[in-house]
Motif scaffolding. Structure first.
Motif, PDB file in Angstrom:
ATOM      1  N   GLY A  89       0.806  -1.211   0.000  1.00 48.92           N
ATOM      2  CA  GLY A  89       0.000   0.000   0.000  1.00 48.92           C
ATOM      3  C   GLY A  89       0.840   1.262   0.000  1.00 48.92           C
ATOM      4  O   GLY A  89       0.580   2.206  -0.753  1.00 48.92           O
ATOM      5  N   LEU A  90       1.871   1.309   0.853  1.00 48.59           N
ATOM      6  CA  LEU A  90       2.727   2.499   0.928  1.00 48.59           C
ATOM      7  C   LEU A  90       3.502   2.706  -0.365  1.00 48.59           C
ATOM      8  O   LEU A  90       3.669   3.848  -0.824  1.00 48.59           O
ATOM      9  N   SER A  91       3.998   1.615  -0.952  1.00 47.67           N
ATOM     10  CA  SER A  91       4.751   1.734  -2.206  1.00 47.67           C
ATOM     11  C   SER A  91       3.851   2.291  -3.309  1.00 47.67           C
ATOM     12  O   SER A  91       4.257   3.186  -4.068  1.00 47.67           O
ATOM     13  N   LEU A  92       2.629   1.764  -3.404  1.00 44.73           N
ATOM     14  CA  LEU A  92       1.690   2.259  -4.408  1.00 44.73           C
ATOM     15  C   LEU A  92       1.333   3.721  -4.151  1.00 44.73           C
ATOM     16  O   LEU A  92       1.256   4.532  -5.084  1.00 44.73           O
ATOM     17  N   PHE A  93       1.140   4.085  -2.887  1.00 42.15           N
ATOM     18  CA  PHE A  93       0.792   5.471  -2.535  1.00 42.15           C
ATOM     19  C   PHE A  93       1.922   6.415  -2.931  1.00 42.15           C
ATOM     20  O   PHE A  93       1.679   7.521  -3.441  1.00 42.15           O
ATOM     21  N   THR A  94       3.170   5.995  -2.696  1.00 41.32           N
ATOM     22  CA  THR A  94       4.332   6.827  -3.046  1.00 41.32           C
ATOM     23  C   THR A  94       4.421   7.045  -4.546  1.00 41.32           C
ATOM     24  O   THR A  94       4.593   8.182  -5.019  1.00 41.32           O
ATOM     25  N   VAL A  95       4.307   5.961  -5.308  1.00 41.95           N
ATOM     26  CA  VAL A  95       4.408   6.063  -6.771  1.00 41.95           C
ATOM     27  C   VAL A  95       3.289   6.934  -7.330  1.00 41.95           C
ATOM     28  O   VAL A  95       3.510   7.785  -8.203  1.00 41.95           O
ATOM     29  N   MET A  96       2.077   6.752  -6.820  1.00 42.08           N
ATOM     30  CA  MET A  96       0.951   7.538  -7.328  1.00 42.08           C
ATOM     31  C   MET A  96       1.044   9.005  -6.916  1.00 42.08           C
ATOM     32  O   MET A  96       0.534   9.885  -7.611  1.00 42.08           O
ATOM     33  N   SER A  97       1.683   9.294  -5.787  1.00 46.49           N
ATOM     34  CA  SER A  97       1.918  10.690  -5.416  1.00 46.49           C
ATOM     35  C   SER A  97       2.837  11.362  -6.432  1.00 46.49           C
ATOM     36  O   SER A  97       2.636  12.527  -6.807  1.00 46.49           O
ATOM     37  N   ILE A  98       3.851  10.626  -6.907  1.00 48.66           N
ATOM     38  CA  ILE A  98       4.748  11.161  -7.943  1.00 48.66           C
ATOM     39  C   ILE A  98       3.982  11.359  -9.247  1.00 48.66           C
ATOM     40  O   ILE A  98       4.157  12.377  -9.938  1.00 48.66           O
ATOM     41  N   VAL A  99       3.115  10.401  -9.593  1.00 48.35           N
ATOM     42  CA  VAL A  99       2.300  10.526 -10.804  1.00 48.35           C
ATOM     43  C   VAL A  99       1.436  11.786 -10.726  1.00 48.35           C
ATOM     44  O   VAL A  99       1.339  12.557 -11.685  1.00 48.35           O
ATOM     45  N   CYS A 100       0.796  12.004  -9.582  1.00 46.89           N
ATOM     46  CA  CYS A 100      -0.052  13.187  -9.417  1.00 46.89           C
ATOM     47  C   CYS A 100       0.765  14.470  -9.478  1.00 46.89           C
ATOM     48  O   CYS A 100       0.345  15.464 -10.094  1.00 46.89           O
ATOM     49  N   ALA A 101       1.938  14.469  -8.842  1.00 49.25           N
ATOM     50  CA  ALA A 101       2.763  15.678  -8.793  1.00 49.25           C
ATOM     51  C   ALA A 101       3.287  16.076 -10.165  1.00 49.25           C
ATOM     52  O   ALA A 101       3.500  17.270 -10.427  1.00 49.25           O
ATOM     53  N   THR A 102       3.492  15.110 -11.040  1.00 46.74           N
ATOM     54  CA  THR A 102       4.058  15.393 -12.357  1.00 46.74           C
ATOM     55  C   THR A 102       3.022  15.324 -13.476  1.00 46.74           C
ATOM     56  O   THR A 102       3.382  15.428 -14.651  1.00 46.74           O
ATOM     57  N   ALA A 103       1.751  15.145 -13.120  1.00 46.79           N
ATOM     58  CA  ALA A 103       0.704  14.931 -14.122  1.00 46.79           C
ATOM     59  C   ALA A 103       0.650  16.087 -15.128  1.00 46.79           C
ATOM     60  O   ALA A 103       0.422  17.238 -14.730  1.00 46.79           O
ATOM     61  N   PRO A 104       0.819  15.795 -16.434  1.00 49.90           N
ATOM     62  CA  PRO A 104       0.731  16.856 -17.437  1.00 49.90           C
ATOM     63  C   PRO A 104      -0.702  17.145 -17.867  1.00 49.90           C
ATOM     64  O   PRO A 104      -0.971  18.182 -18.470  1.00 49.90           O
ATOM     65  N   THR A 105      -1.614  16.212 -17.571  1.00 44.52           N
ATOM     66  CA  THR A 105      -3.011  16.381 -17.976  1.00 44.52           C
ATOM     67  C   THR A 105      -3.929  16.001 -16.823  1.00 44.52           C
ATOM     68  O   THR A 105      -3.526  15.301 -15.876  1.00 44.52           O
ATOM     69  N   THR A 106      -5.169  16.427 -16.939  1.00 40.40           N
ATOM     70  CA  THR A 106      -6.159  16.090 -15.927  1.00 40.40           C
ATOM     71  C   THR A 106      -6.400  14.583 -15.864  1.00 40.40           C
ATOM     72  O   THR A 106      -6.578  14.028 -14.776  1.00 40.40           O
ATOM     73  N   GLU A 107      -6.398  13.918 -17.018  1.00 40.32           N
ATOM     74  CA  GLU A 107      -6.674  12.481 -17.063  1.00 40.32           C
ATOM     75  C   GLU A 107      -5.640  11.685 -16.256  1.00 40.32           C
ATOM     76  O   GLU A 107      -5.996  10.771 -15.512  1.00 40.32           O
ATOM     77  N   ILE A 108      -4.376  12.040 -16.390  1.00 39.59           N
ATOM     78  CA  ILE A 108      -3.326  11.337 -15.641  1.00 39.59           C
ATOM     79  C   ILE A 108      -3.466  11.632 -14.146  1.00 39.59           C
ATOM     80  O   ILE A 108      -3.276  10.745 -13.301  1.00 39.59           O
ATOM     81  N   LEU A 109      -3.819  12.867 -13.797  1.00 37.95           N
ATOM     82  CA  LEU A 109      -4.040  13.203 -12.389  1.00 37.95           C
ATOM     83  C   LEU A 109      -5.187  12.386 -11.812  1.00 37.95           C
ATOM     84  O   LEU A 109      -5.110  11.906 -10.666  1.00 37.95           O
ATOM     85  N   LEU A 110      -6.248  12.191 -12.592  1.00 38.30           N
ATOM     86  CA  LEU A 110      -7.388  11.392 -12.129  1.00 38.30           C
ATOM     87  C   LEU A 110      -6.979   9.954 -11.858  1.00 38.30           C
ATOM     88  O   LEU A 110      -7.367   9.370 -10.840  1.00 38.30           O
ATOM     89  N   VAL A 111      -6.207   9.362 -12.763  1.00 40.25           N
ATOM     90  CA  VAL A 111      -5.748   7.985 -12.567  1.00 40.25           C
ATOM     91  C   VAL A 111      -4.905   7.891 -11.302  1.00 40.25           C
ATOM     92  O   VAL A 111      -5.052   6.970 -10.491  1.00 40.25           O
ATOM     93  N   GLY A 112      -4.018   8.860 -11.118  1.00 41.47           N
ATOM     94  CA  GLY A 112      -3.181   8.856  -9.917  1.00 41.47           C
ATOM     95  C   GLY A 112      -3.998   8.947  -8.646  1.00 41.47           C
ATOM     96  O   GLY A 112      -3.722   8.242  -7.666  1.00 41.47           O
ATOM     97  N   ARG A 113      -5.017   9.802  -8.642  1.00 35.07           N
ATOM     98  CA  ARG A 113      -5.848   9.953  -7.439  1.00 35.07           C
ATOM     99  C   ARG A 113      -6.655   8.699  -7.147  1.00 35.07           C
ATOM    100  O   ARG A 113      -6.811   8.300  -5.989  1.00 35.07           O
ATOM    101  N   LEU A 114      -7.179   8.064  -8.183  1.00 39.26           N
ATOM    102  CA  LEU A 114      -7.949   6.831  -7.967  1.00 39.26           C
ATOM    103  C   LEU A 114      -7.060   5.755  -7.352  1.00 39.26           C
ATOM    104  O   LEU A 114      -7.467   5.059  -6.404  1.00 39.26           O
ATOM    105  N   LEU A 115      -5.842   5.596  -7.869  1.00 39.41           N
ATOM    106  CA  LEU A 115      -4.949   4.567  -7.338  1.00 39.41           C
ATOM    107  C   LEU A 115      -4.387   4.964  -5.972  1.00 39.41           C
ATOM    108  O   LEU A 115      -4.061   4.095  -5.160  1.00 39.41           O
ATOM    109  N   GLN A 116      -4.275   6.259  -5.712  1.00 40.60           N
ATOM    110  CA  GLN A 116      -3.933   6.701  -4.356  1.00 40.60           C
ATOM    111  C   GLN A 116      -4.998   6.254  -3.363  1.00 40.60           C
ATOM    112  O   GLN A 116      -4.686   5.787  -2.261  1.00 40.60           O
ATOM    113  N   GLY A 117      -6.275   6.421  -3.734  1.00 43.95           N
ATOM    114  CA  GLY A 117      -7.365   5.981  -2.865  1.00 43.95           C
ATOM    115  C   GLY A 117      -7.327   4.487  -2.625  1.00 43.95           C
ATOM    116  O   GLY A 117      -7.567   4.023  -1.498  1.00 43.95           O
TER     117      GLY A 117
END
Length: 490
Positions: A89-117
C-alpha cells in the motif's frame, strides 16, 4: 463479555509501541490526503483546465476507491501478512503521489488519485487490525487515545498544509507541492514499516478465502450508494438522474446480504460476517462513528468555504482556523483513551454534547461577529469543539472493538472505516447542497454580499447539527442500554 484473543506472536513493550507509531504515521498520511487536496482545486483548474466534474472526481474518486478497498483488504490482512500489505500500500501510494505531482493532464491526475485511494484502502485496515492485535485492556485504550489524537491532528491540519504548499509553490504549481510532500513522508514511513514493524501474525493456513461473488456484489453496492453523493456539489447543473443509482443500491444490497448469509451457511468465510453486528458495543459504536463522521468533515468544509468566499481569507489562513481544534482534540483524545476504561460511554456522550453546542455557537458567531475578527472568534469556538471531538473518537474506537476477537480486528475496523467514508460522502453532499442552494437563490448575480454567505453557512450547519444530534441520541441510547444490563446483572 467475550474476551479478545491475545496476539498470535508475543511482542515486548518497546516493539509494540514502535510498531504503533509506524501504524499511526501510515494512518495520518492517508487521512491528510482526504482534506489537503480540497484547497488545491482552483489551482488545478487554472493549471490543467480541469472541468468541474473532473475536479469533483479528483476529490471524490479518492474517497470512493478508499471505501471500496477497505473491507476486502481488511479480510485479506486478517488472513495473511499485514506487514506485506503495508509495504504494498505504501509503495503504491508513493508512486501515485509522484504521478499526481508530475501529471501533465487532468486524465493522468485522475488515474493517480484513484490509485492513491486504492492504496489508502489497502493500508488503513492493517492499522486498526495491528493496534487491535498488539494491545489489550487499559493499554489498548491508551493506544487508541493516541491514535485518535493523531487522526484529529491530521484531519484538521490537512487544509492548512495544503494552503501552505500553495503559498510556497505559487498559484500555478503550488498544487503539485501538495503531492510532492507525500514522497519523503511515505519513504520515511516505509522505512519504519520494513525495519520497525514486526510480523504481528502468522498467515492463516490453507487457501485464501475472499468470496469473489460477495466481493463483486459488495463493490457494485458501495459504488451505487456513494455515487450520487460524491457528485453532488449544490450546483443547479448537478444531474438529477444520479439519484437513480440508489434504486440499484437497494437491489444489490439485498442481493449482497442474501448471498453472504448463504455463503456463511455453507460453512465458508463471508466477506462481511454479519455476526459482528450482533455485538451491541460494536454495532452501536459503528453507528455513532458513522453519523459523527457524516458531520465533522462537512463542518470543516463549510467553515473554510465561509471564510474564503464570504470573508475573503486566503486558503492557508482559512485552514489555520482549525488548528486549535486539532491541538485540543489531540489532548482530549489522549485523556479519553487513558480514562475510557474508567468512565466508558459517558465520555463519548459528553464529547458529542460539546461538539453539538459548538456547532450552534459557530453559526451564531458567523452572523453576529464583524468580518474583521470573525475568524478569530471561530478559531476560539473550534478550540472548544476540539475538546469534545477528542472525547468522541478515541474512546468510541476503544469501546467499539472491546468485544471483537483480535483475529477479526482488521475486518471489524475496516467495516467501521467504510461507514466513516460513506458518512463523509453523504454529509459533505448534503452540506454543500444546502450551502450553495442559499447562494443560488440570490438573484443578484456577480458578487454576493456577506449576508448571503451568512445564510449559506447557517443552512449548511443545520445538516451538521442534525447528524450530531443523531450521534448524540445513539450514544445516550447505548449508555442507557449498558446501565440496564448492569442493573439486571446484579
Amino acid at each position: 463479555m467475550t474476551s479478545p484473543q491475545t496476539a498470535s506472536i508475543t511482542l515486548s513493550h518497546g516493539q509494540r509501541w514502535r510498531a504503533f507509531w509506524v501504524c499511526v504515521s501510515v494512518a495520518a498520511l492517508t487521512i491528510l490526503d482526504l482534506s489537503k487536496v480540497n484547497v488545491a482545486l482552483p489551482s488545478i483548474e487554472n493549471a490543467l483546465g480541469a472541468a468541474s466534474t473532473e475536479l469533483q472526481i479528483i476529490v471524490s474518486g479518492y474517497v470512493l476507491m478508499f471505501g471500496l478497498a477497505l473491507v476486502p483488504f481488511g479480510r485479506l490482512g486478517d488472513q495473511r501478512s499485514r506487514k506485506q500489505l503495508f509495504i504494498i500500500g505504501l509503495s503504491l501510494f508513493t508512486v501515485m503521489s509522484i504521478v499526481c505531482a508530475t501529471a501533465p493532464t487532468t486524465e493522468i491526475l485522475l488515474v493517480g488519485r484513484l490509485l492513491q485511494g486504492l492504496a489508502a484502502g489497502i493500508q488503513m485496515p492493517q492499522v486498526i487490525g495491528t493496534i487491535q492485535q498488539m494491545f489489550v485492556g487499559a493499554e489498548r485504550g491508551r493506544a487508541f487515545g493516541l491514535f485518535g489524537a493523531t487522526i484529529g491532528i491530521a484531519t484538521a491540519f490537512g487544509p492548512t498544509l495544503g494552503g501552505l504548499m500553495i503559498a510556497l509553490g505559487g498559484p500555478q504549481d503550488g498544487w503539485r507541492w501538495i503531492f510532492w510532500i507525500n514522497v519523503p513522508l511515505c519513504l520515511a514511513v516505509l522505512a519504519g514499516v520494513i525495519w520497525l514493524l514486526p510480523q504481528t501474525r502468522r498467515p492463516t493456513a490453507g487457501r485464501l478465502q475472499l468470496d469473489p461473488v460477495g466481493l463483486a456484489l459488495f463493490a457494485v453496492m458501495i459504488v451505487t450508494l456513494m455515487w450520487p453523493f460524491l457528485f453532488t456539489t449544490g450546483s443547479p447543473d448537478d444531474d438529477p438522474r444520479r439519484w437513480w443509482t440508489l434504486a440499484a443500491f437497494a437491489v444489490f444490497a439485498v442481493a449482497f446480504v442474501l448471498w453472504e448469509r448463504r455463503y456463511a451457511a455453507a460453512g465458508k468465510a463471508p466477506l462481511v460476517p454479519f455476526g459482528l453486528f450482533t455485538v451491541a458495543s460494536y454495532r452501536n459504536g459503528t453507528l455513532i462513528a458513522t453519523t459523527y463522521f457524516t458531520a465533522i468533515p462537512a463542518l470543516f468544509l463549510l467553515t473554510t468555504l465561509f471564510l474564503q468566499l464570504g470573508v475573503g481569507l486566503a486558503p492557508m489562513f482559512a485552514g489555520m482556523v482549525s488548528i486549535g481544534f486539532a491541538l485540543a482534540s489531540a489532548v482530549s483524545a489522549w485523556y479519553g483513551g487513558n480514562h475510557v476504561a474508567r468512565f466508558g460511554r459517558p465520555l463519548v456522550v459528553w464529547g458529542l454534547g460539546i461538539v453539538l453546542v459548538s456547532v450552534a455557537v459557530l453559526a451564531v458567531v458567523a452572523y453576529t461577529v464583524p468580518p474583521e475578527v470573525v475568524a478569530y472568534a471561530m478559531a476560539a469556538v473550534m478550540l472548544v469543539a476540539g475538546v469534545g471531538a477528542g472525547l468522541v473518537v478515541a474512546p468510541n474506537q476503544t469501546l467499539t472493538l472491546a468485544e471483537i476477537p483480535t483475529r477479526s480486528g482488521g475486518l471489524a475496523g475496516s467495516v467501521g472505516q467504510l461507514g466513516q467514508r460513506i458518512g463523509t460522502a453523504v454529509g459533505t453532499a448534503v452540506a454543500l447542497s444546502l450551502f450553495y442552494a442559499a447562494i443560488y437563490r440570490d438573484e443578484s448575480g456577480g458578487d454576493h454580499g456577506i449576508d448571503v454567505y451568512h445564510d449559506a453557512y447557517a443552512f449548511g450547519m443545520v445538516s451538521v447539527g442534525v447528524f450530531l444530534v443523531i450521534a448524540f441520541l445513539l450514544g445516550v441510547l447505548d449508555l442507557a442500554a449498558r446501565r440496564r444490563a448492569e442493573r439486571s446483572a446484579r
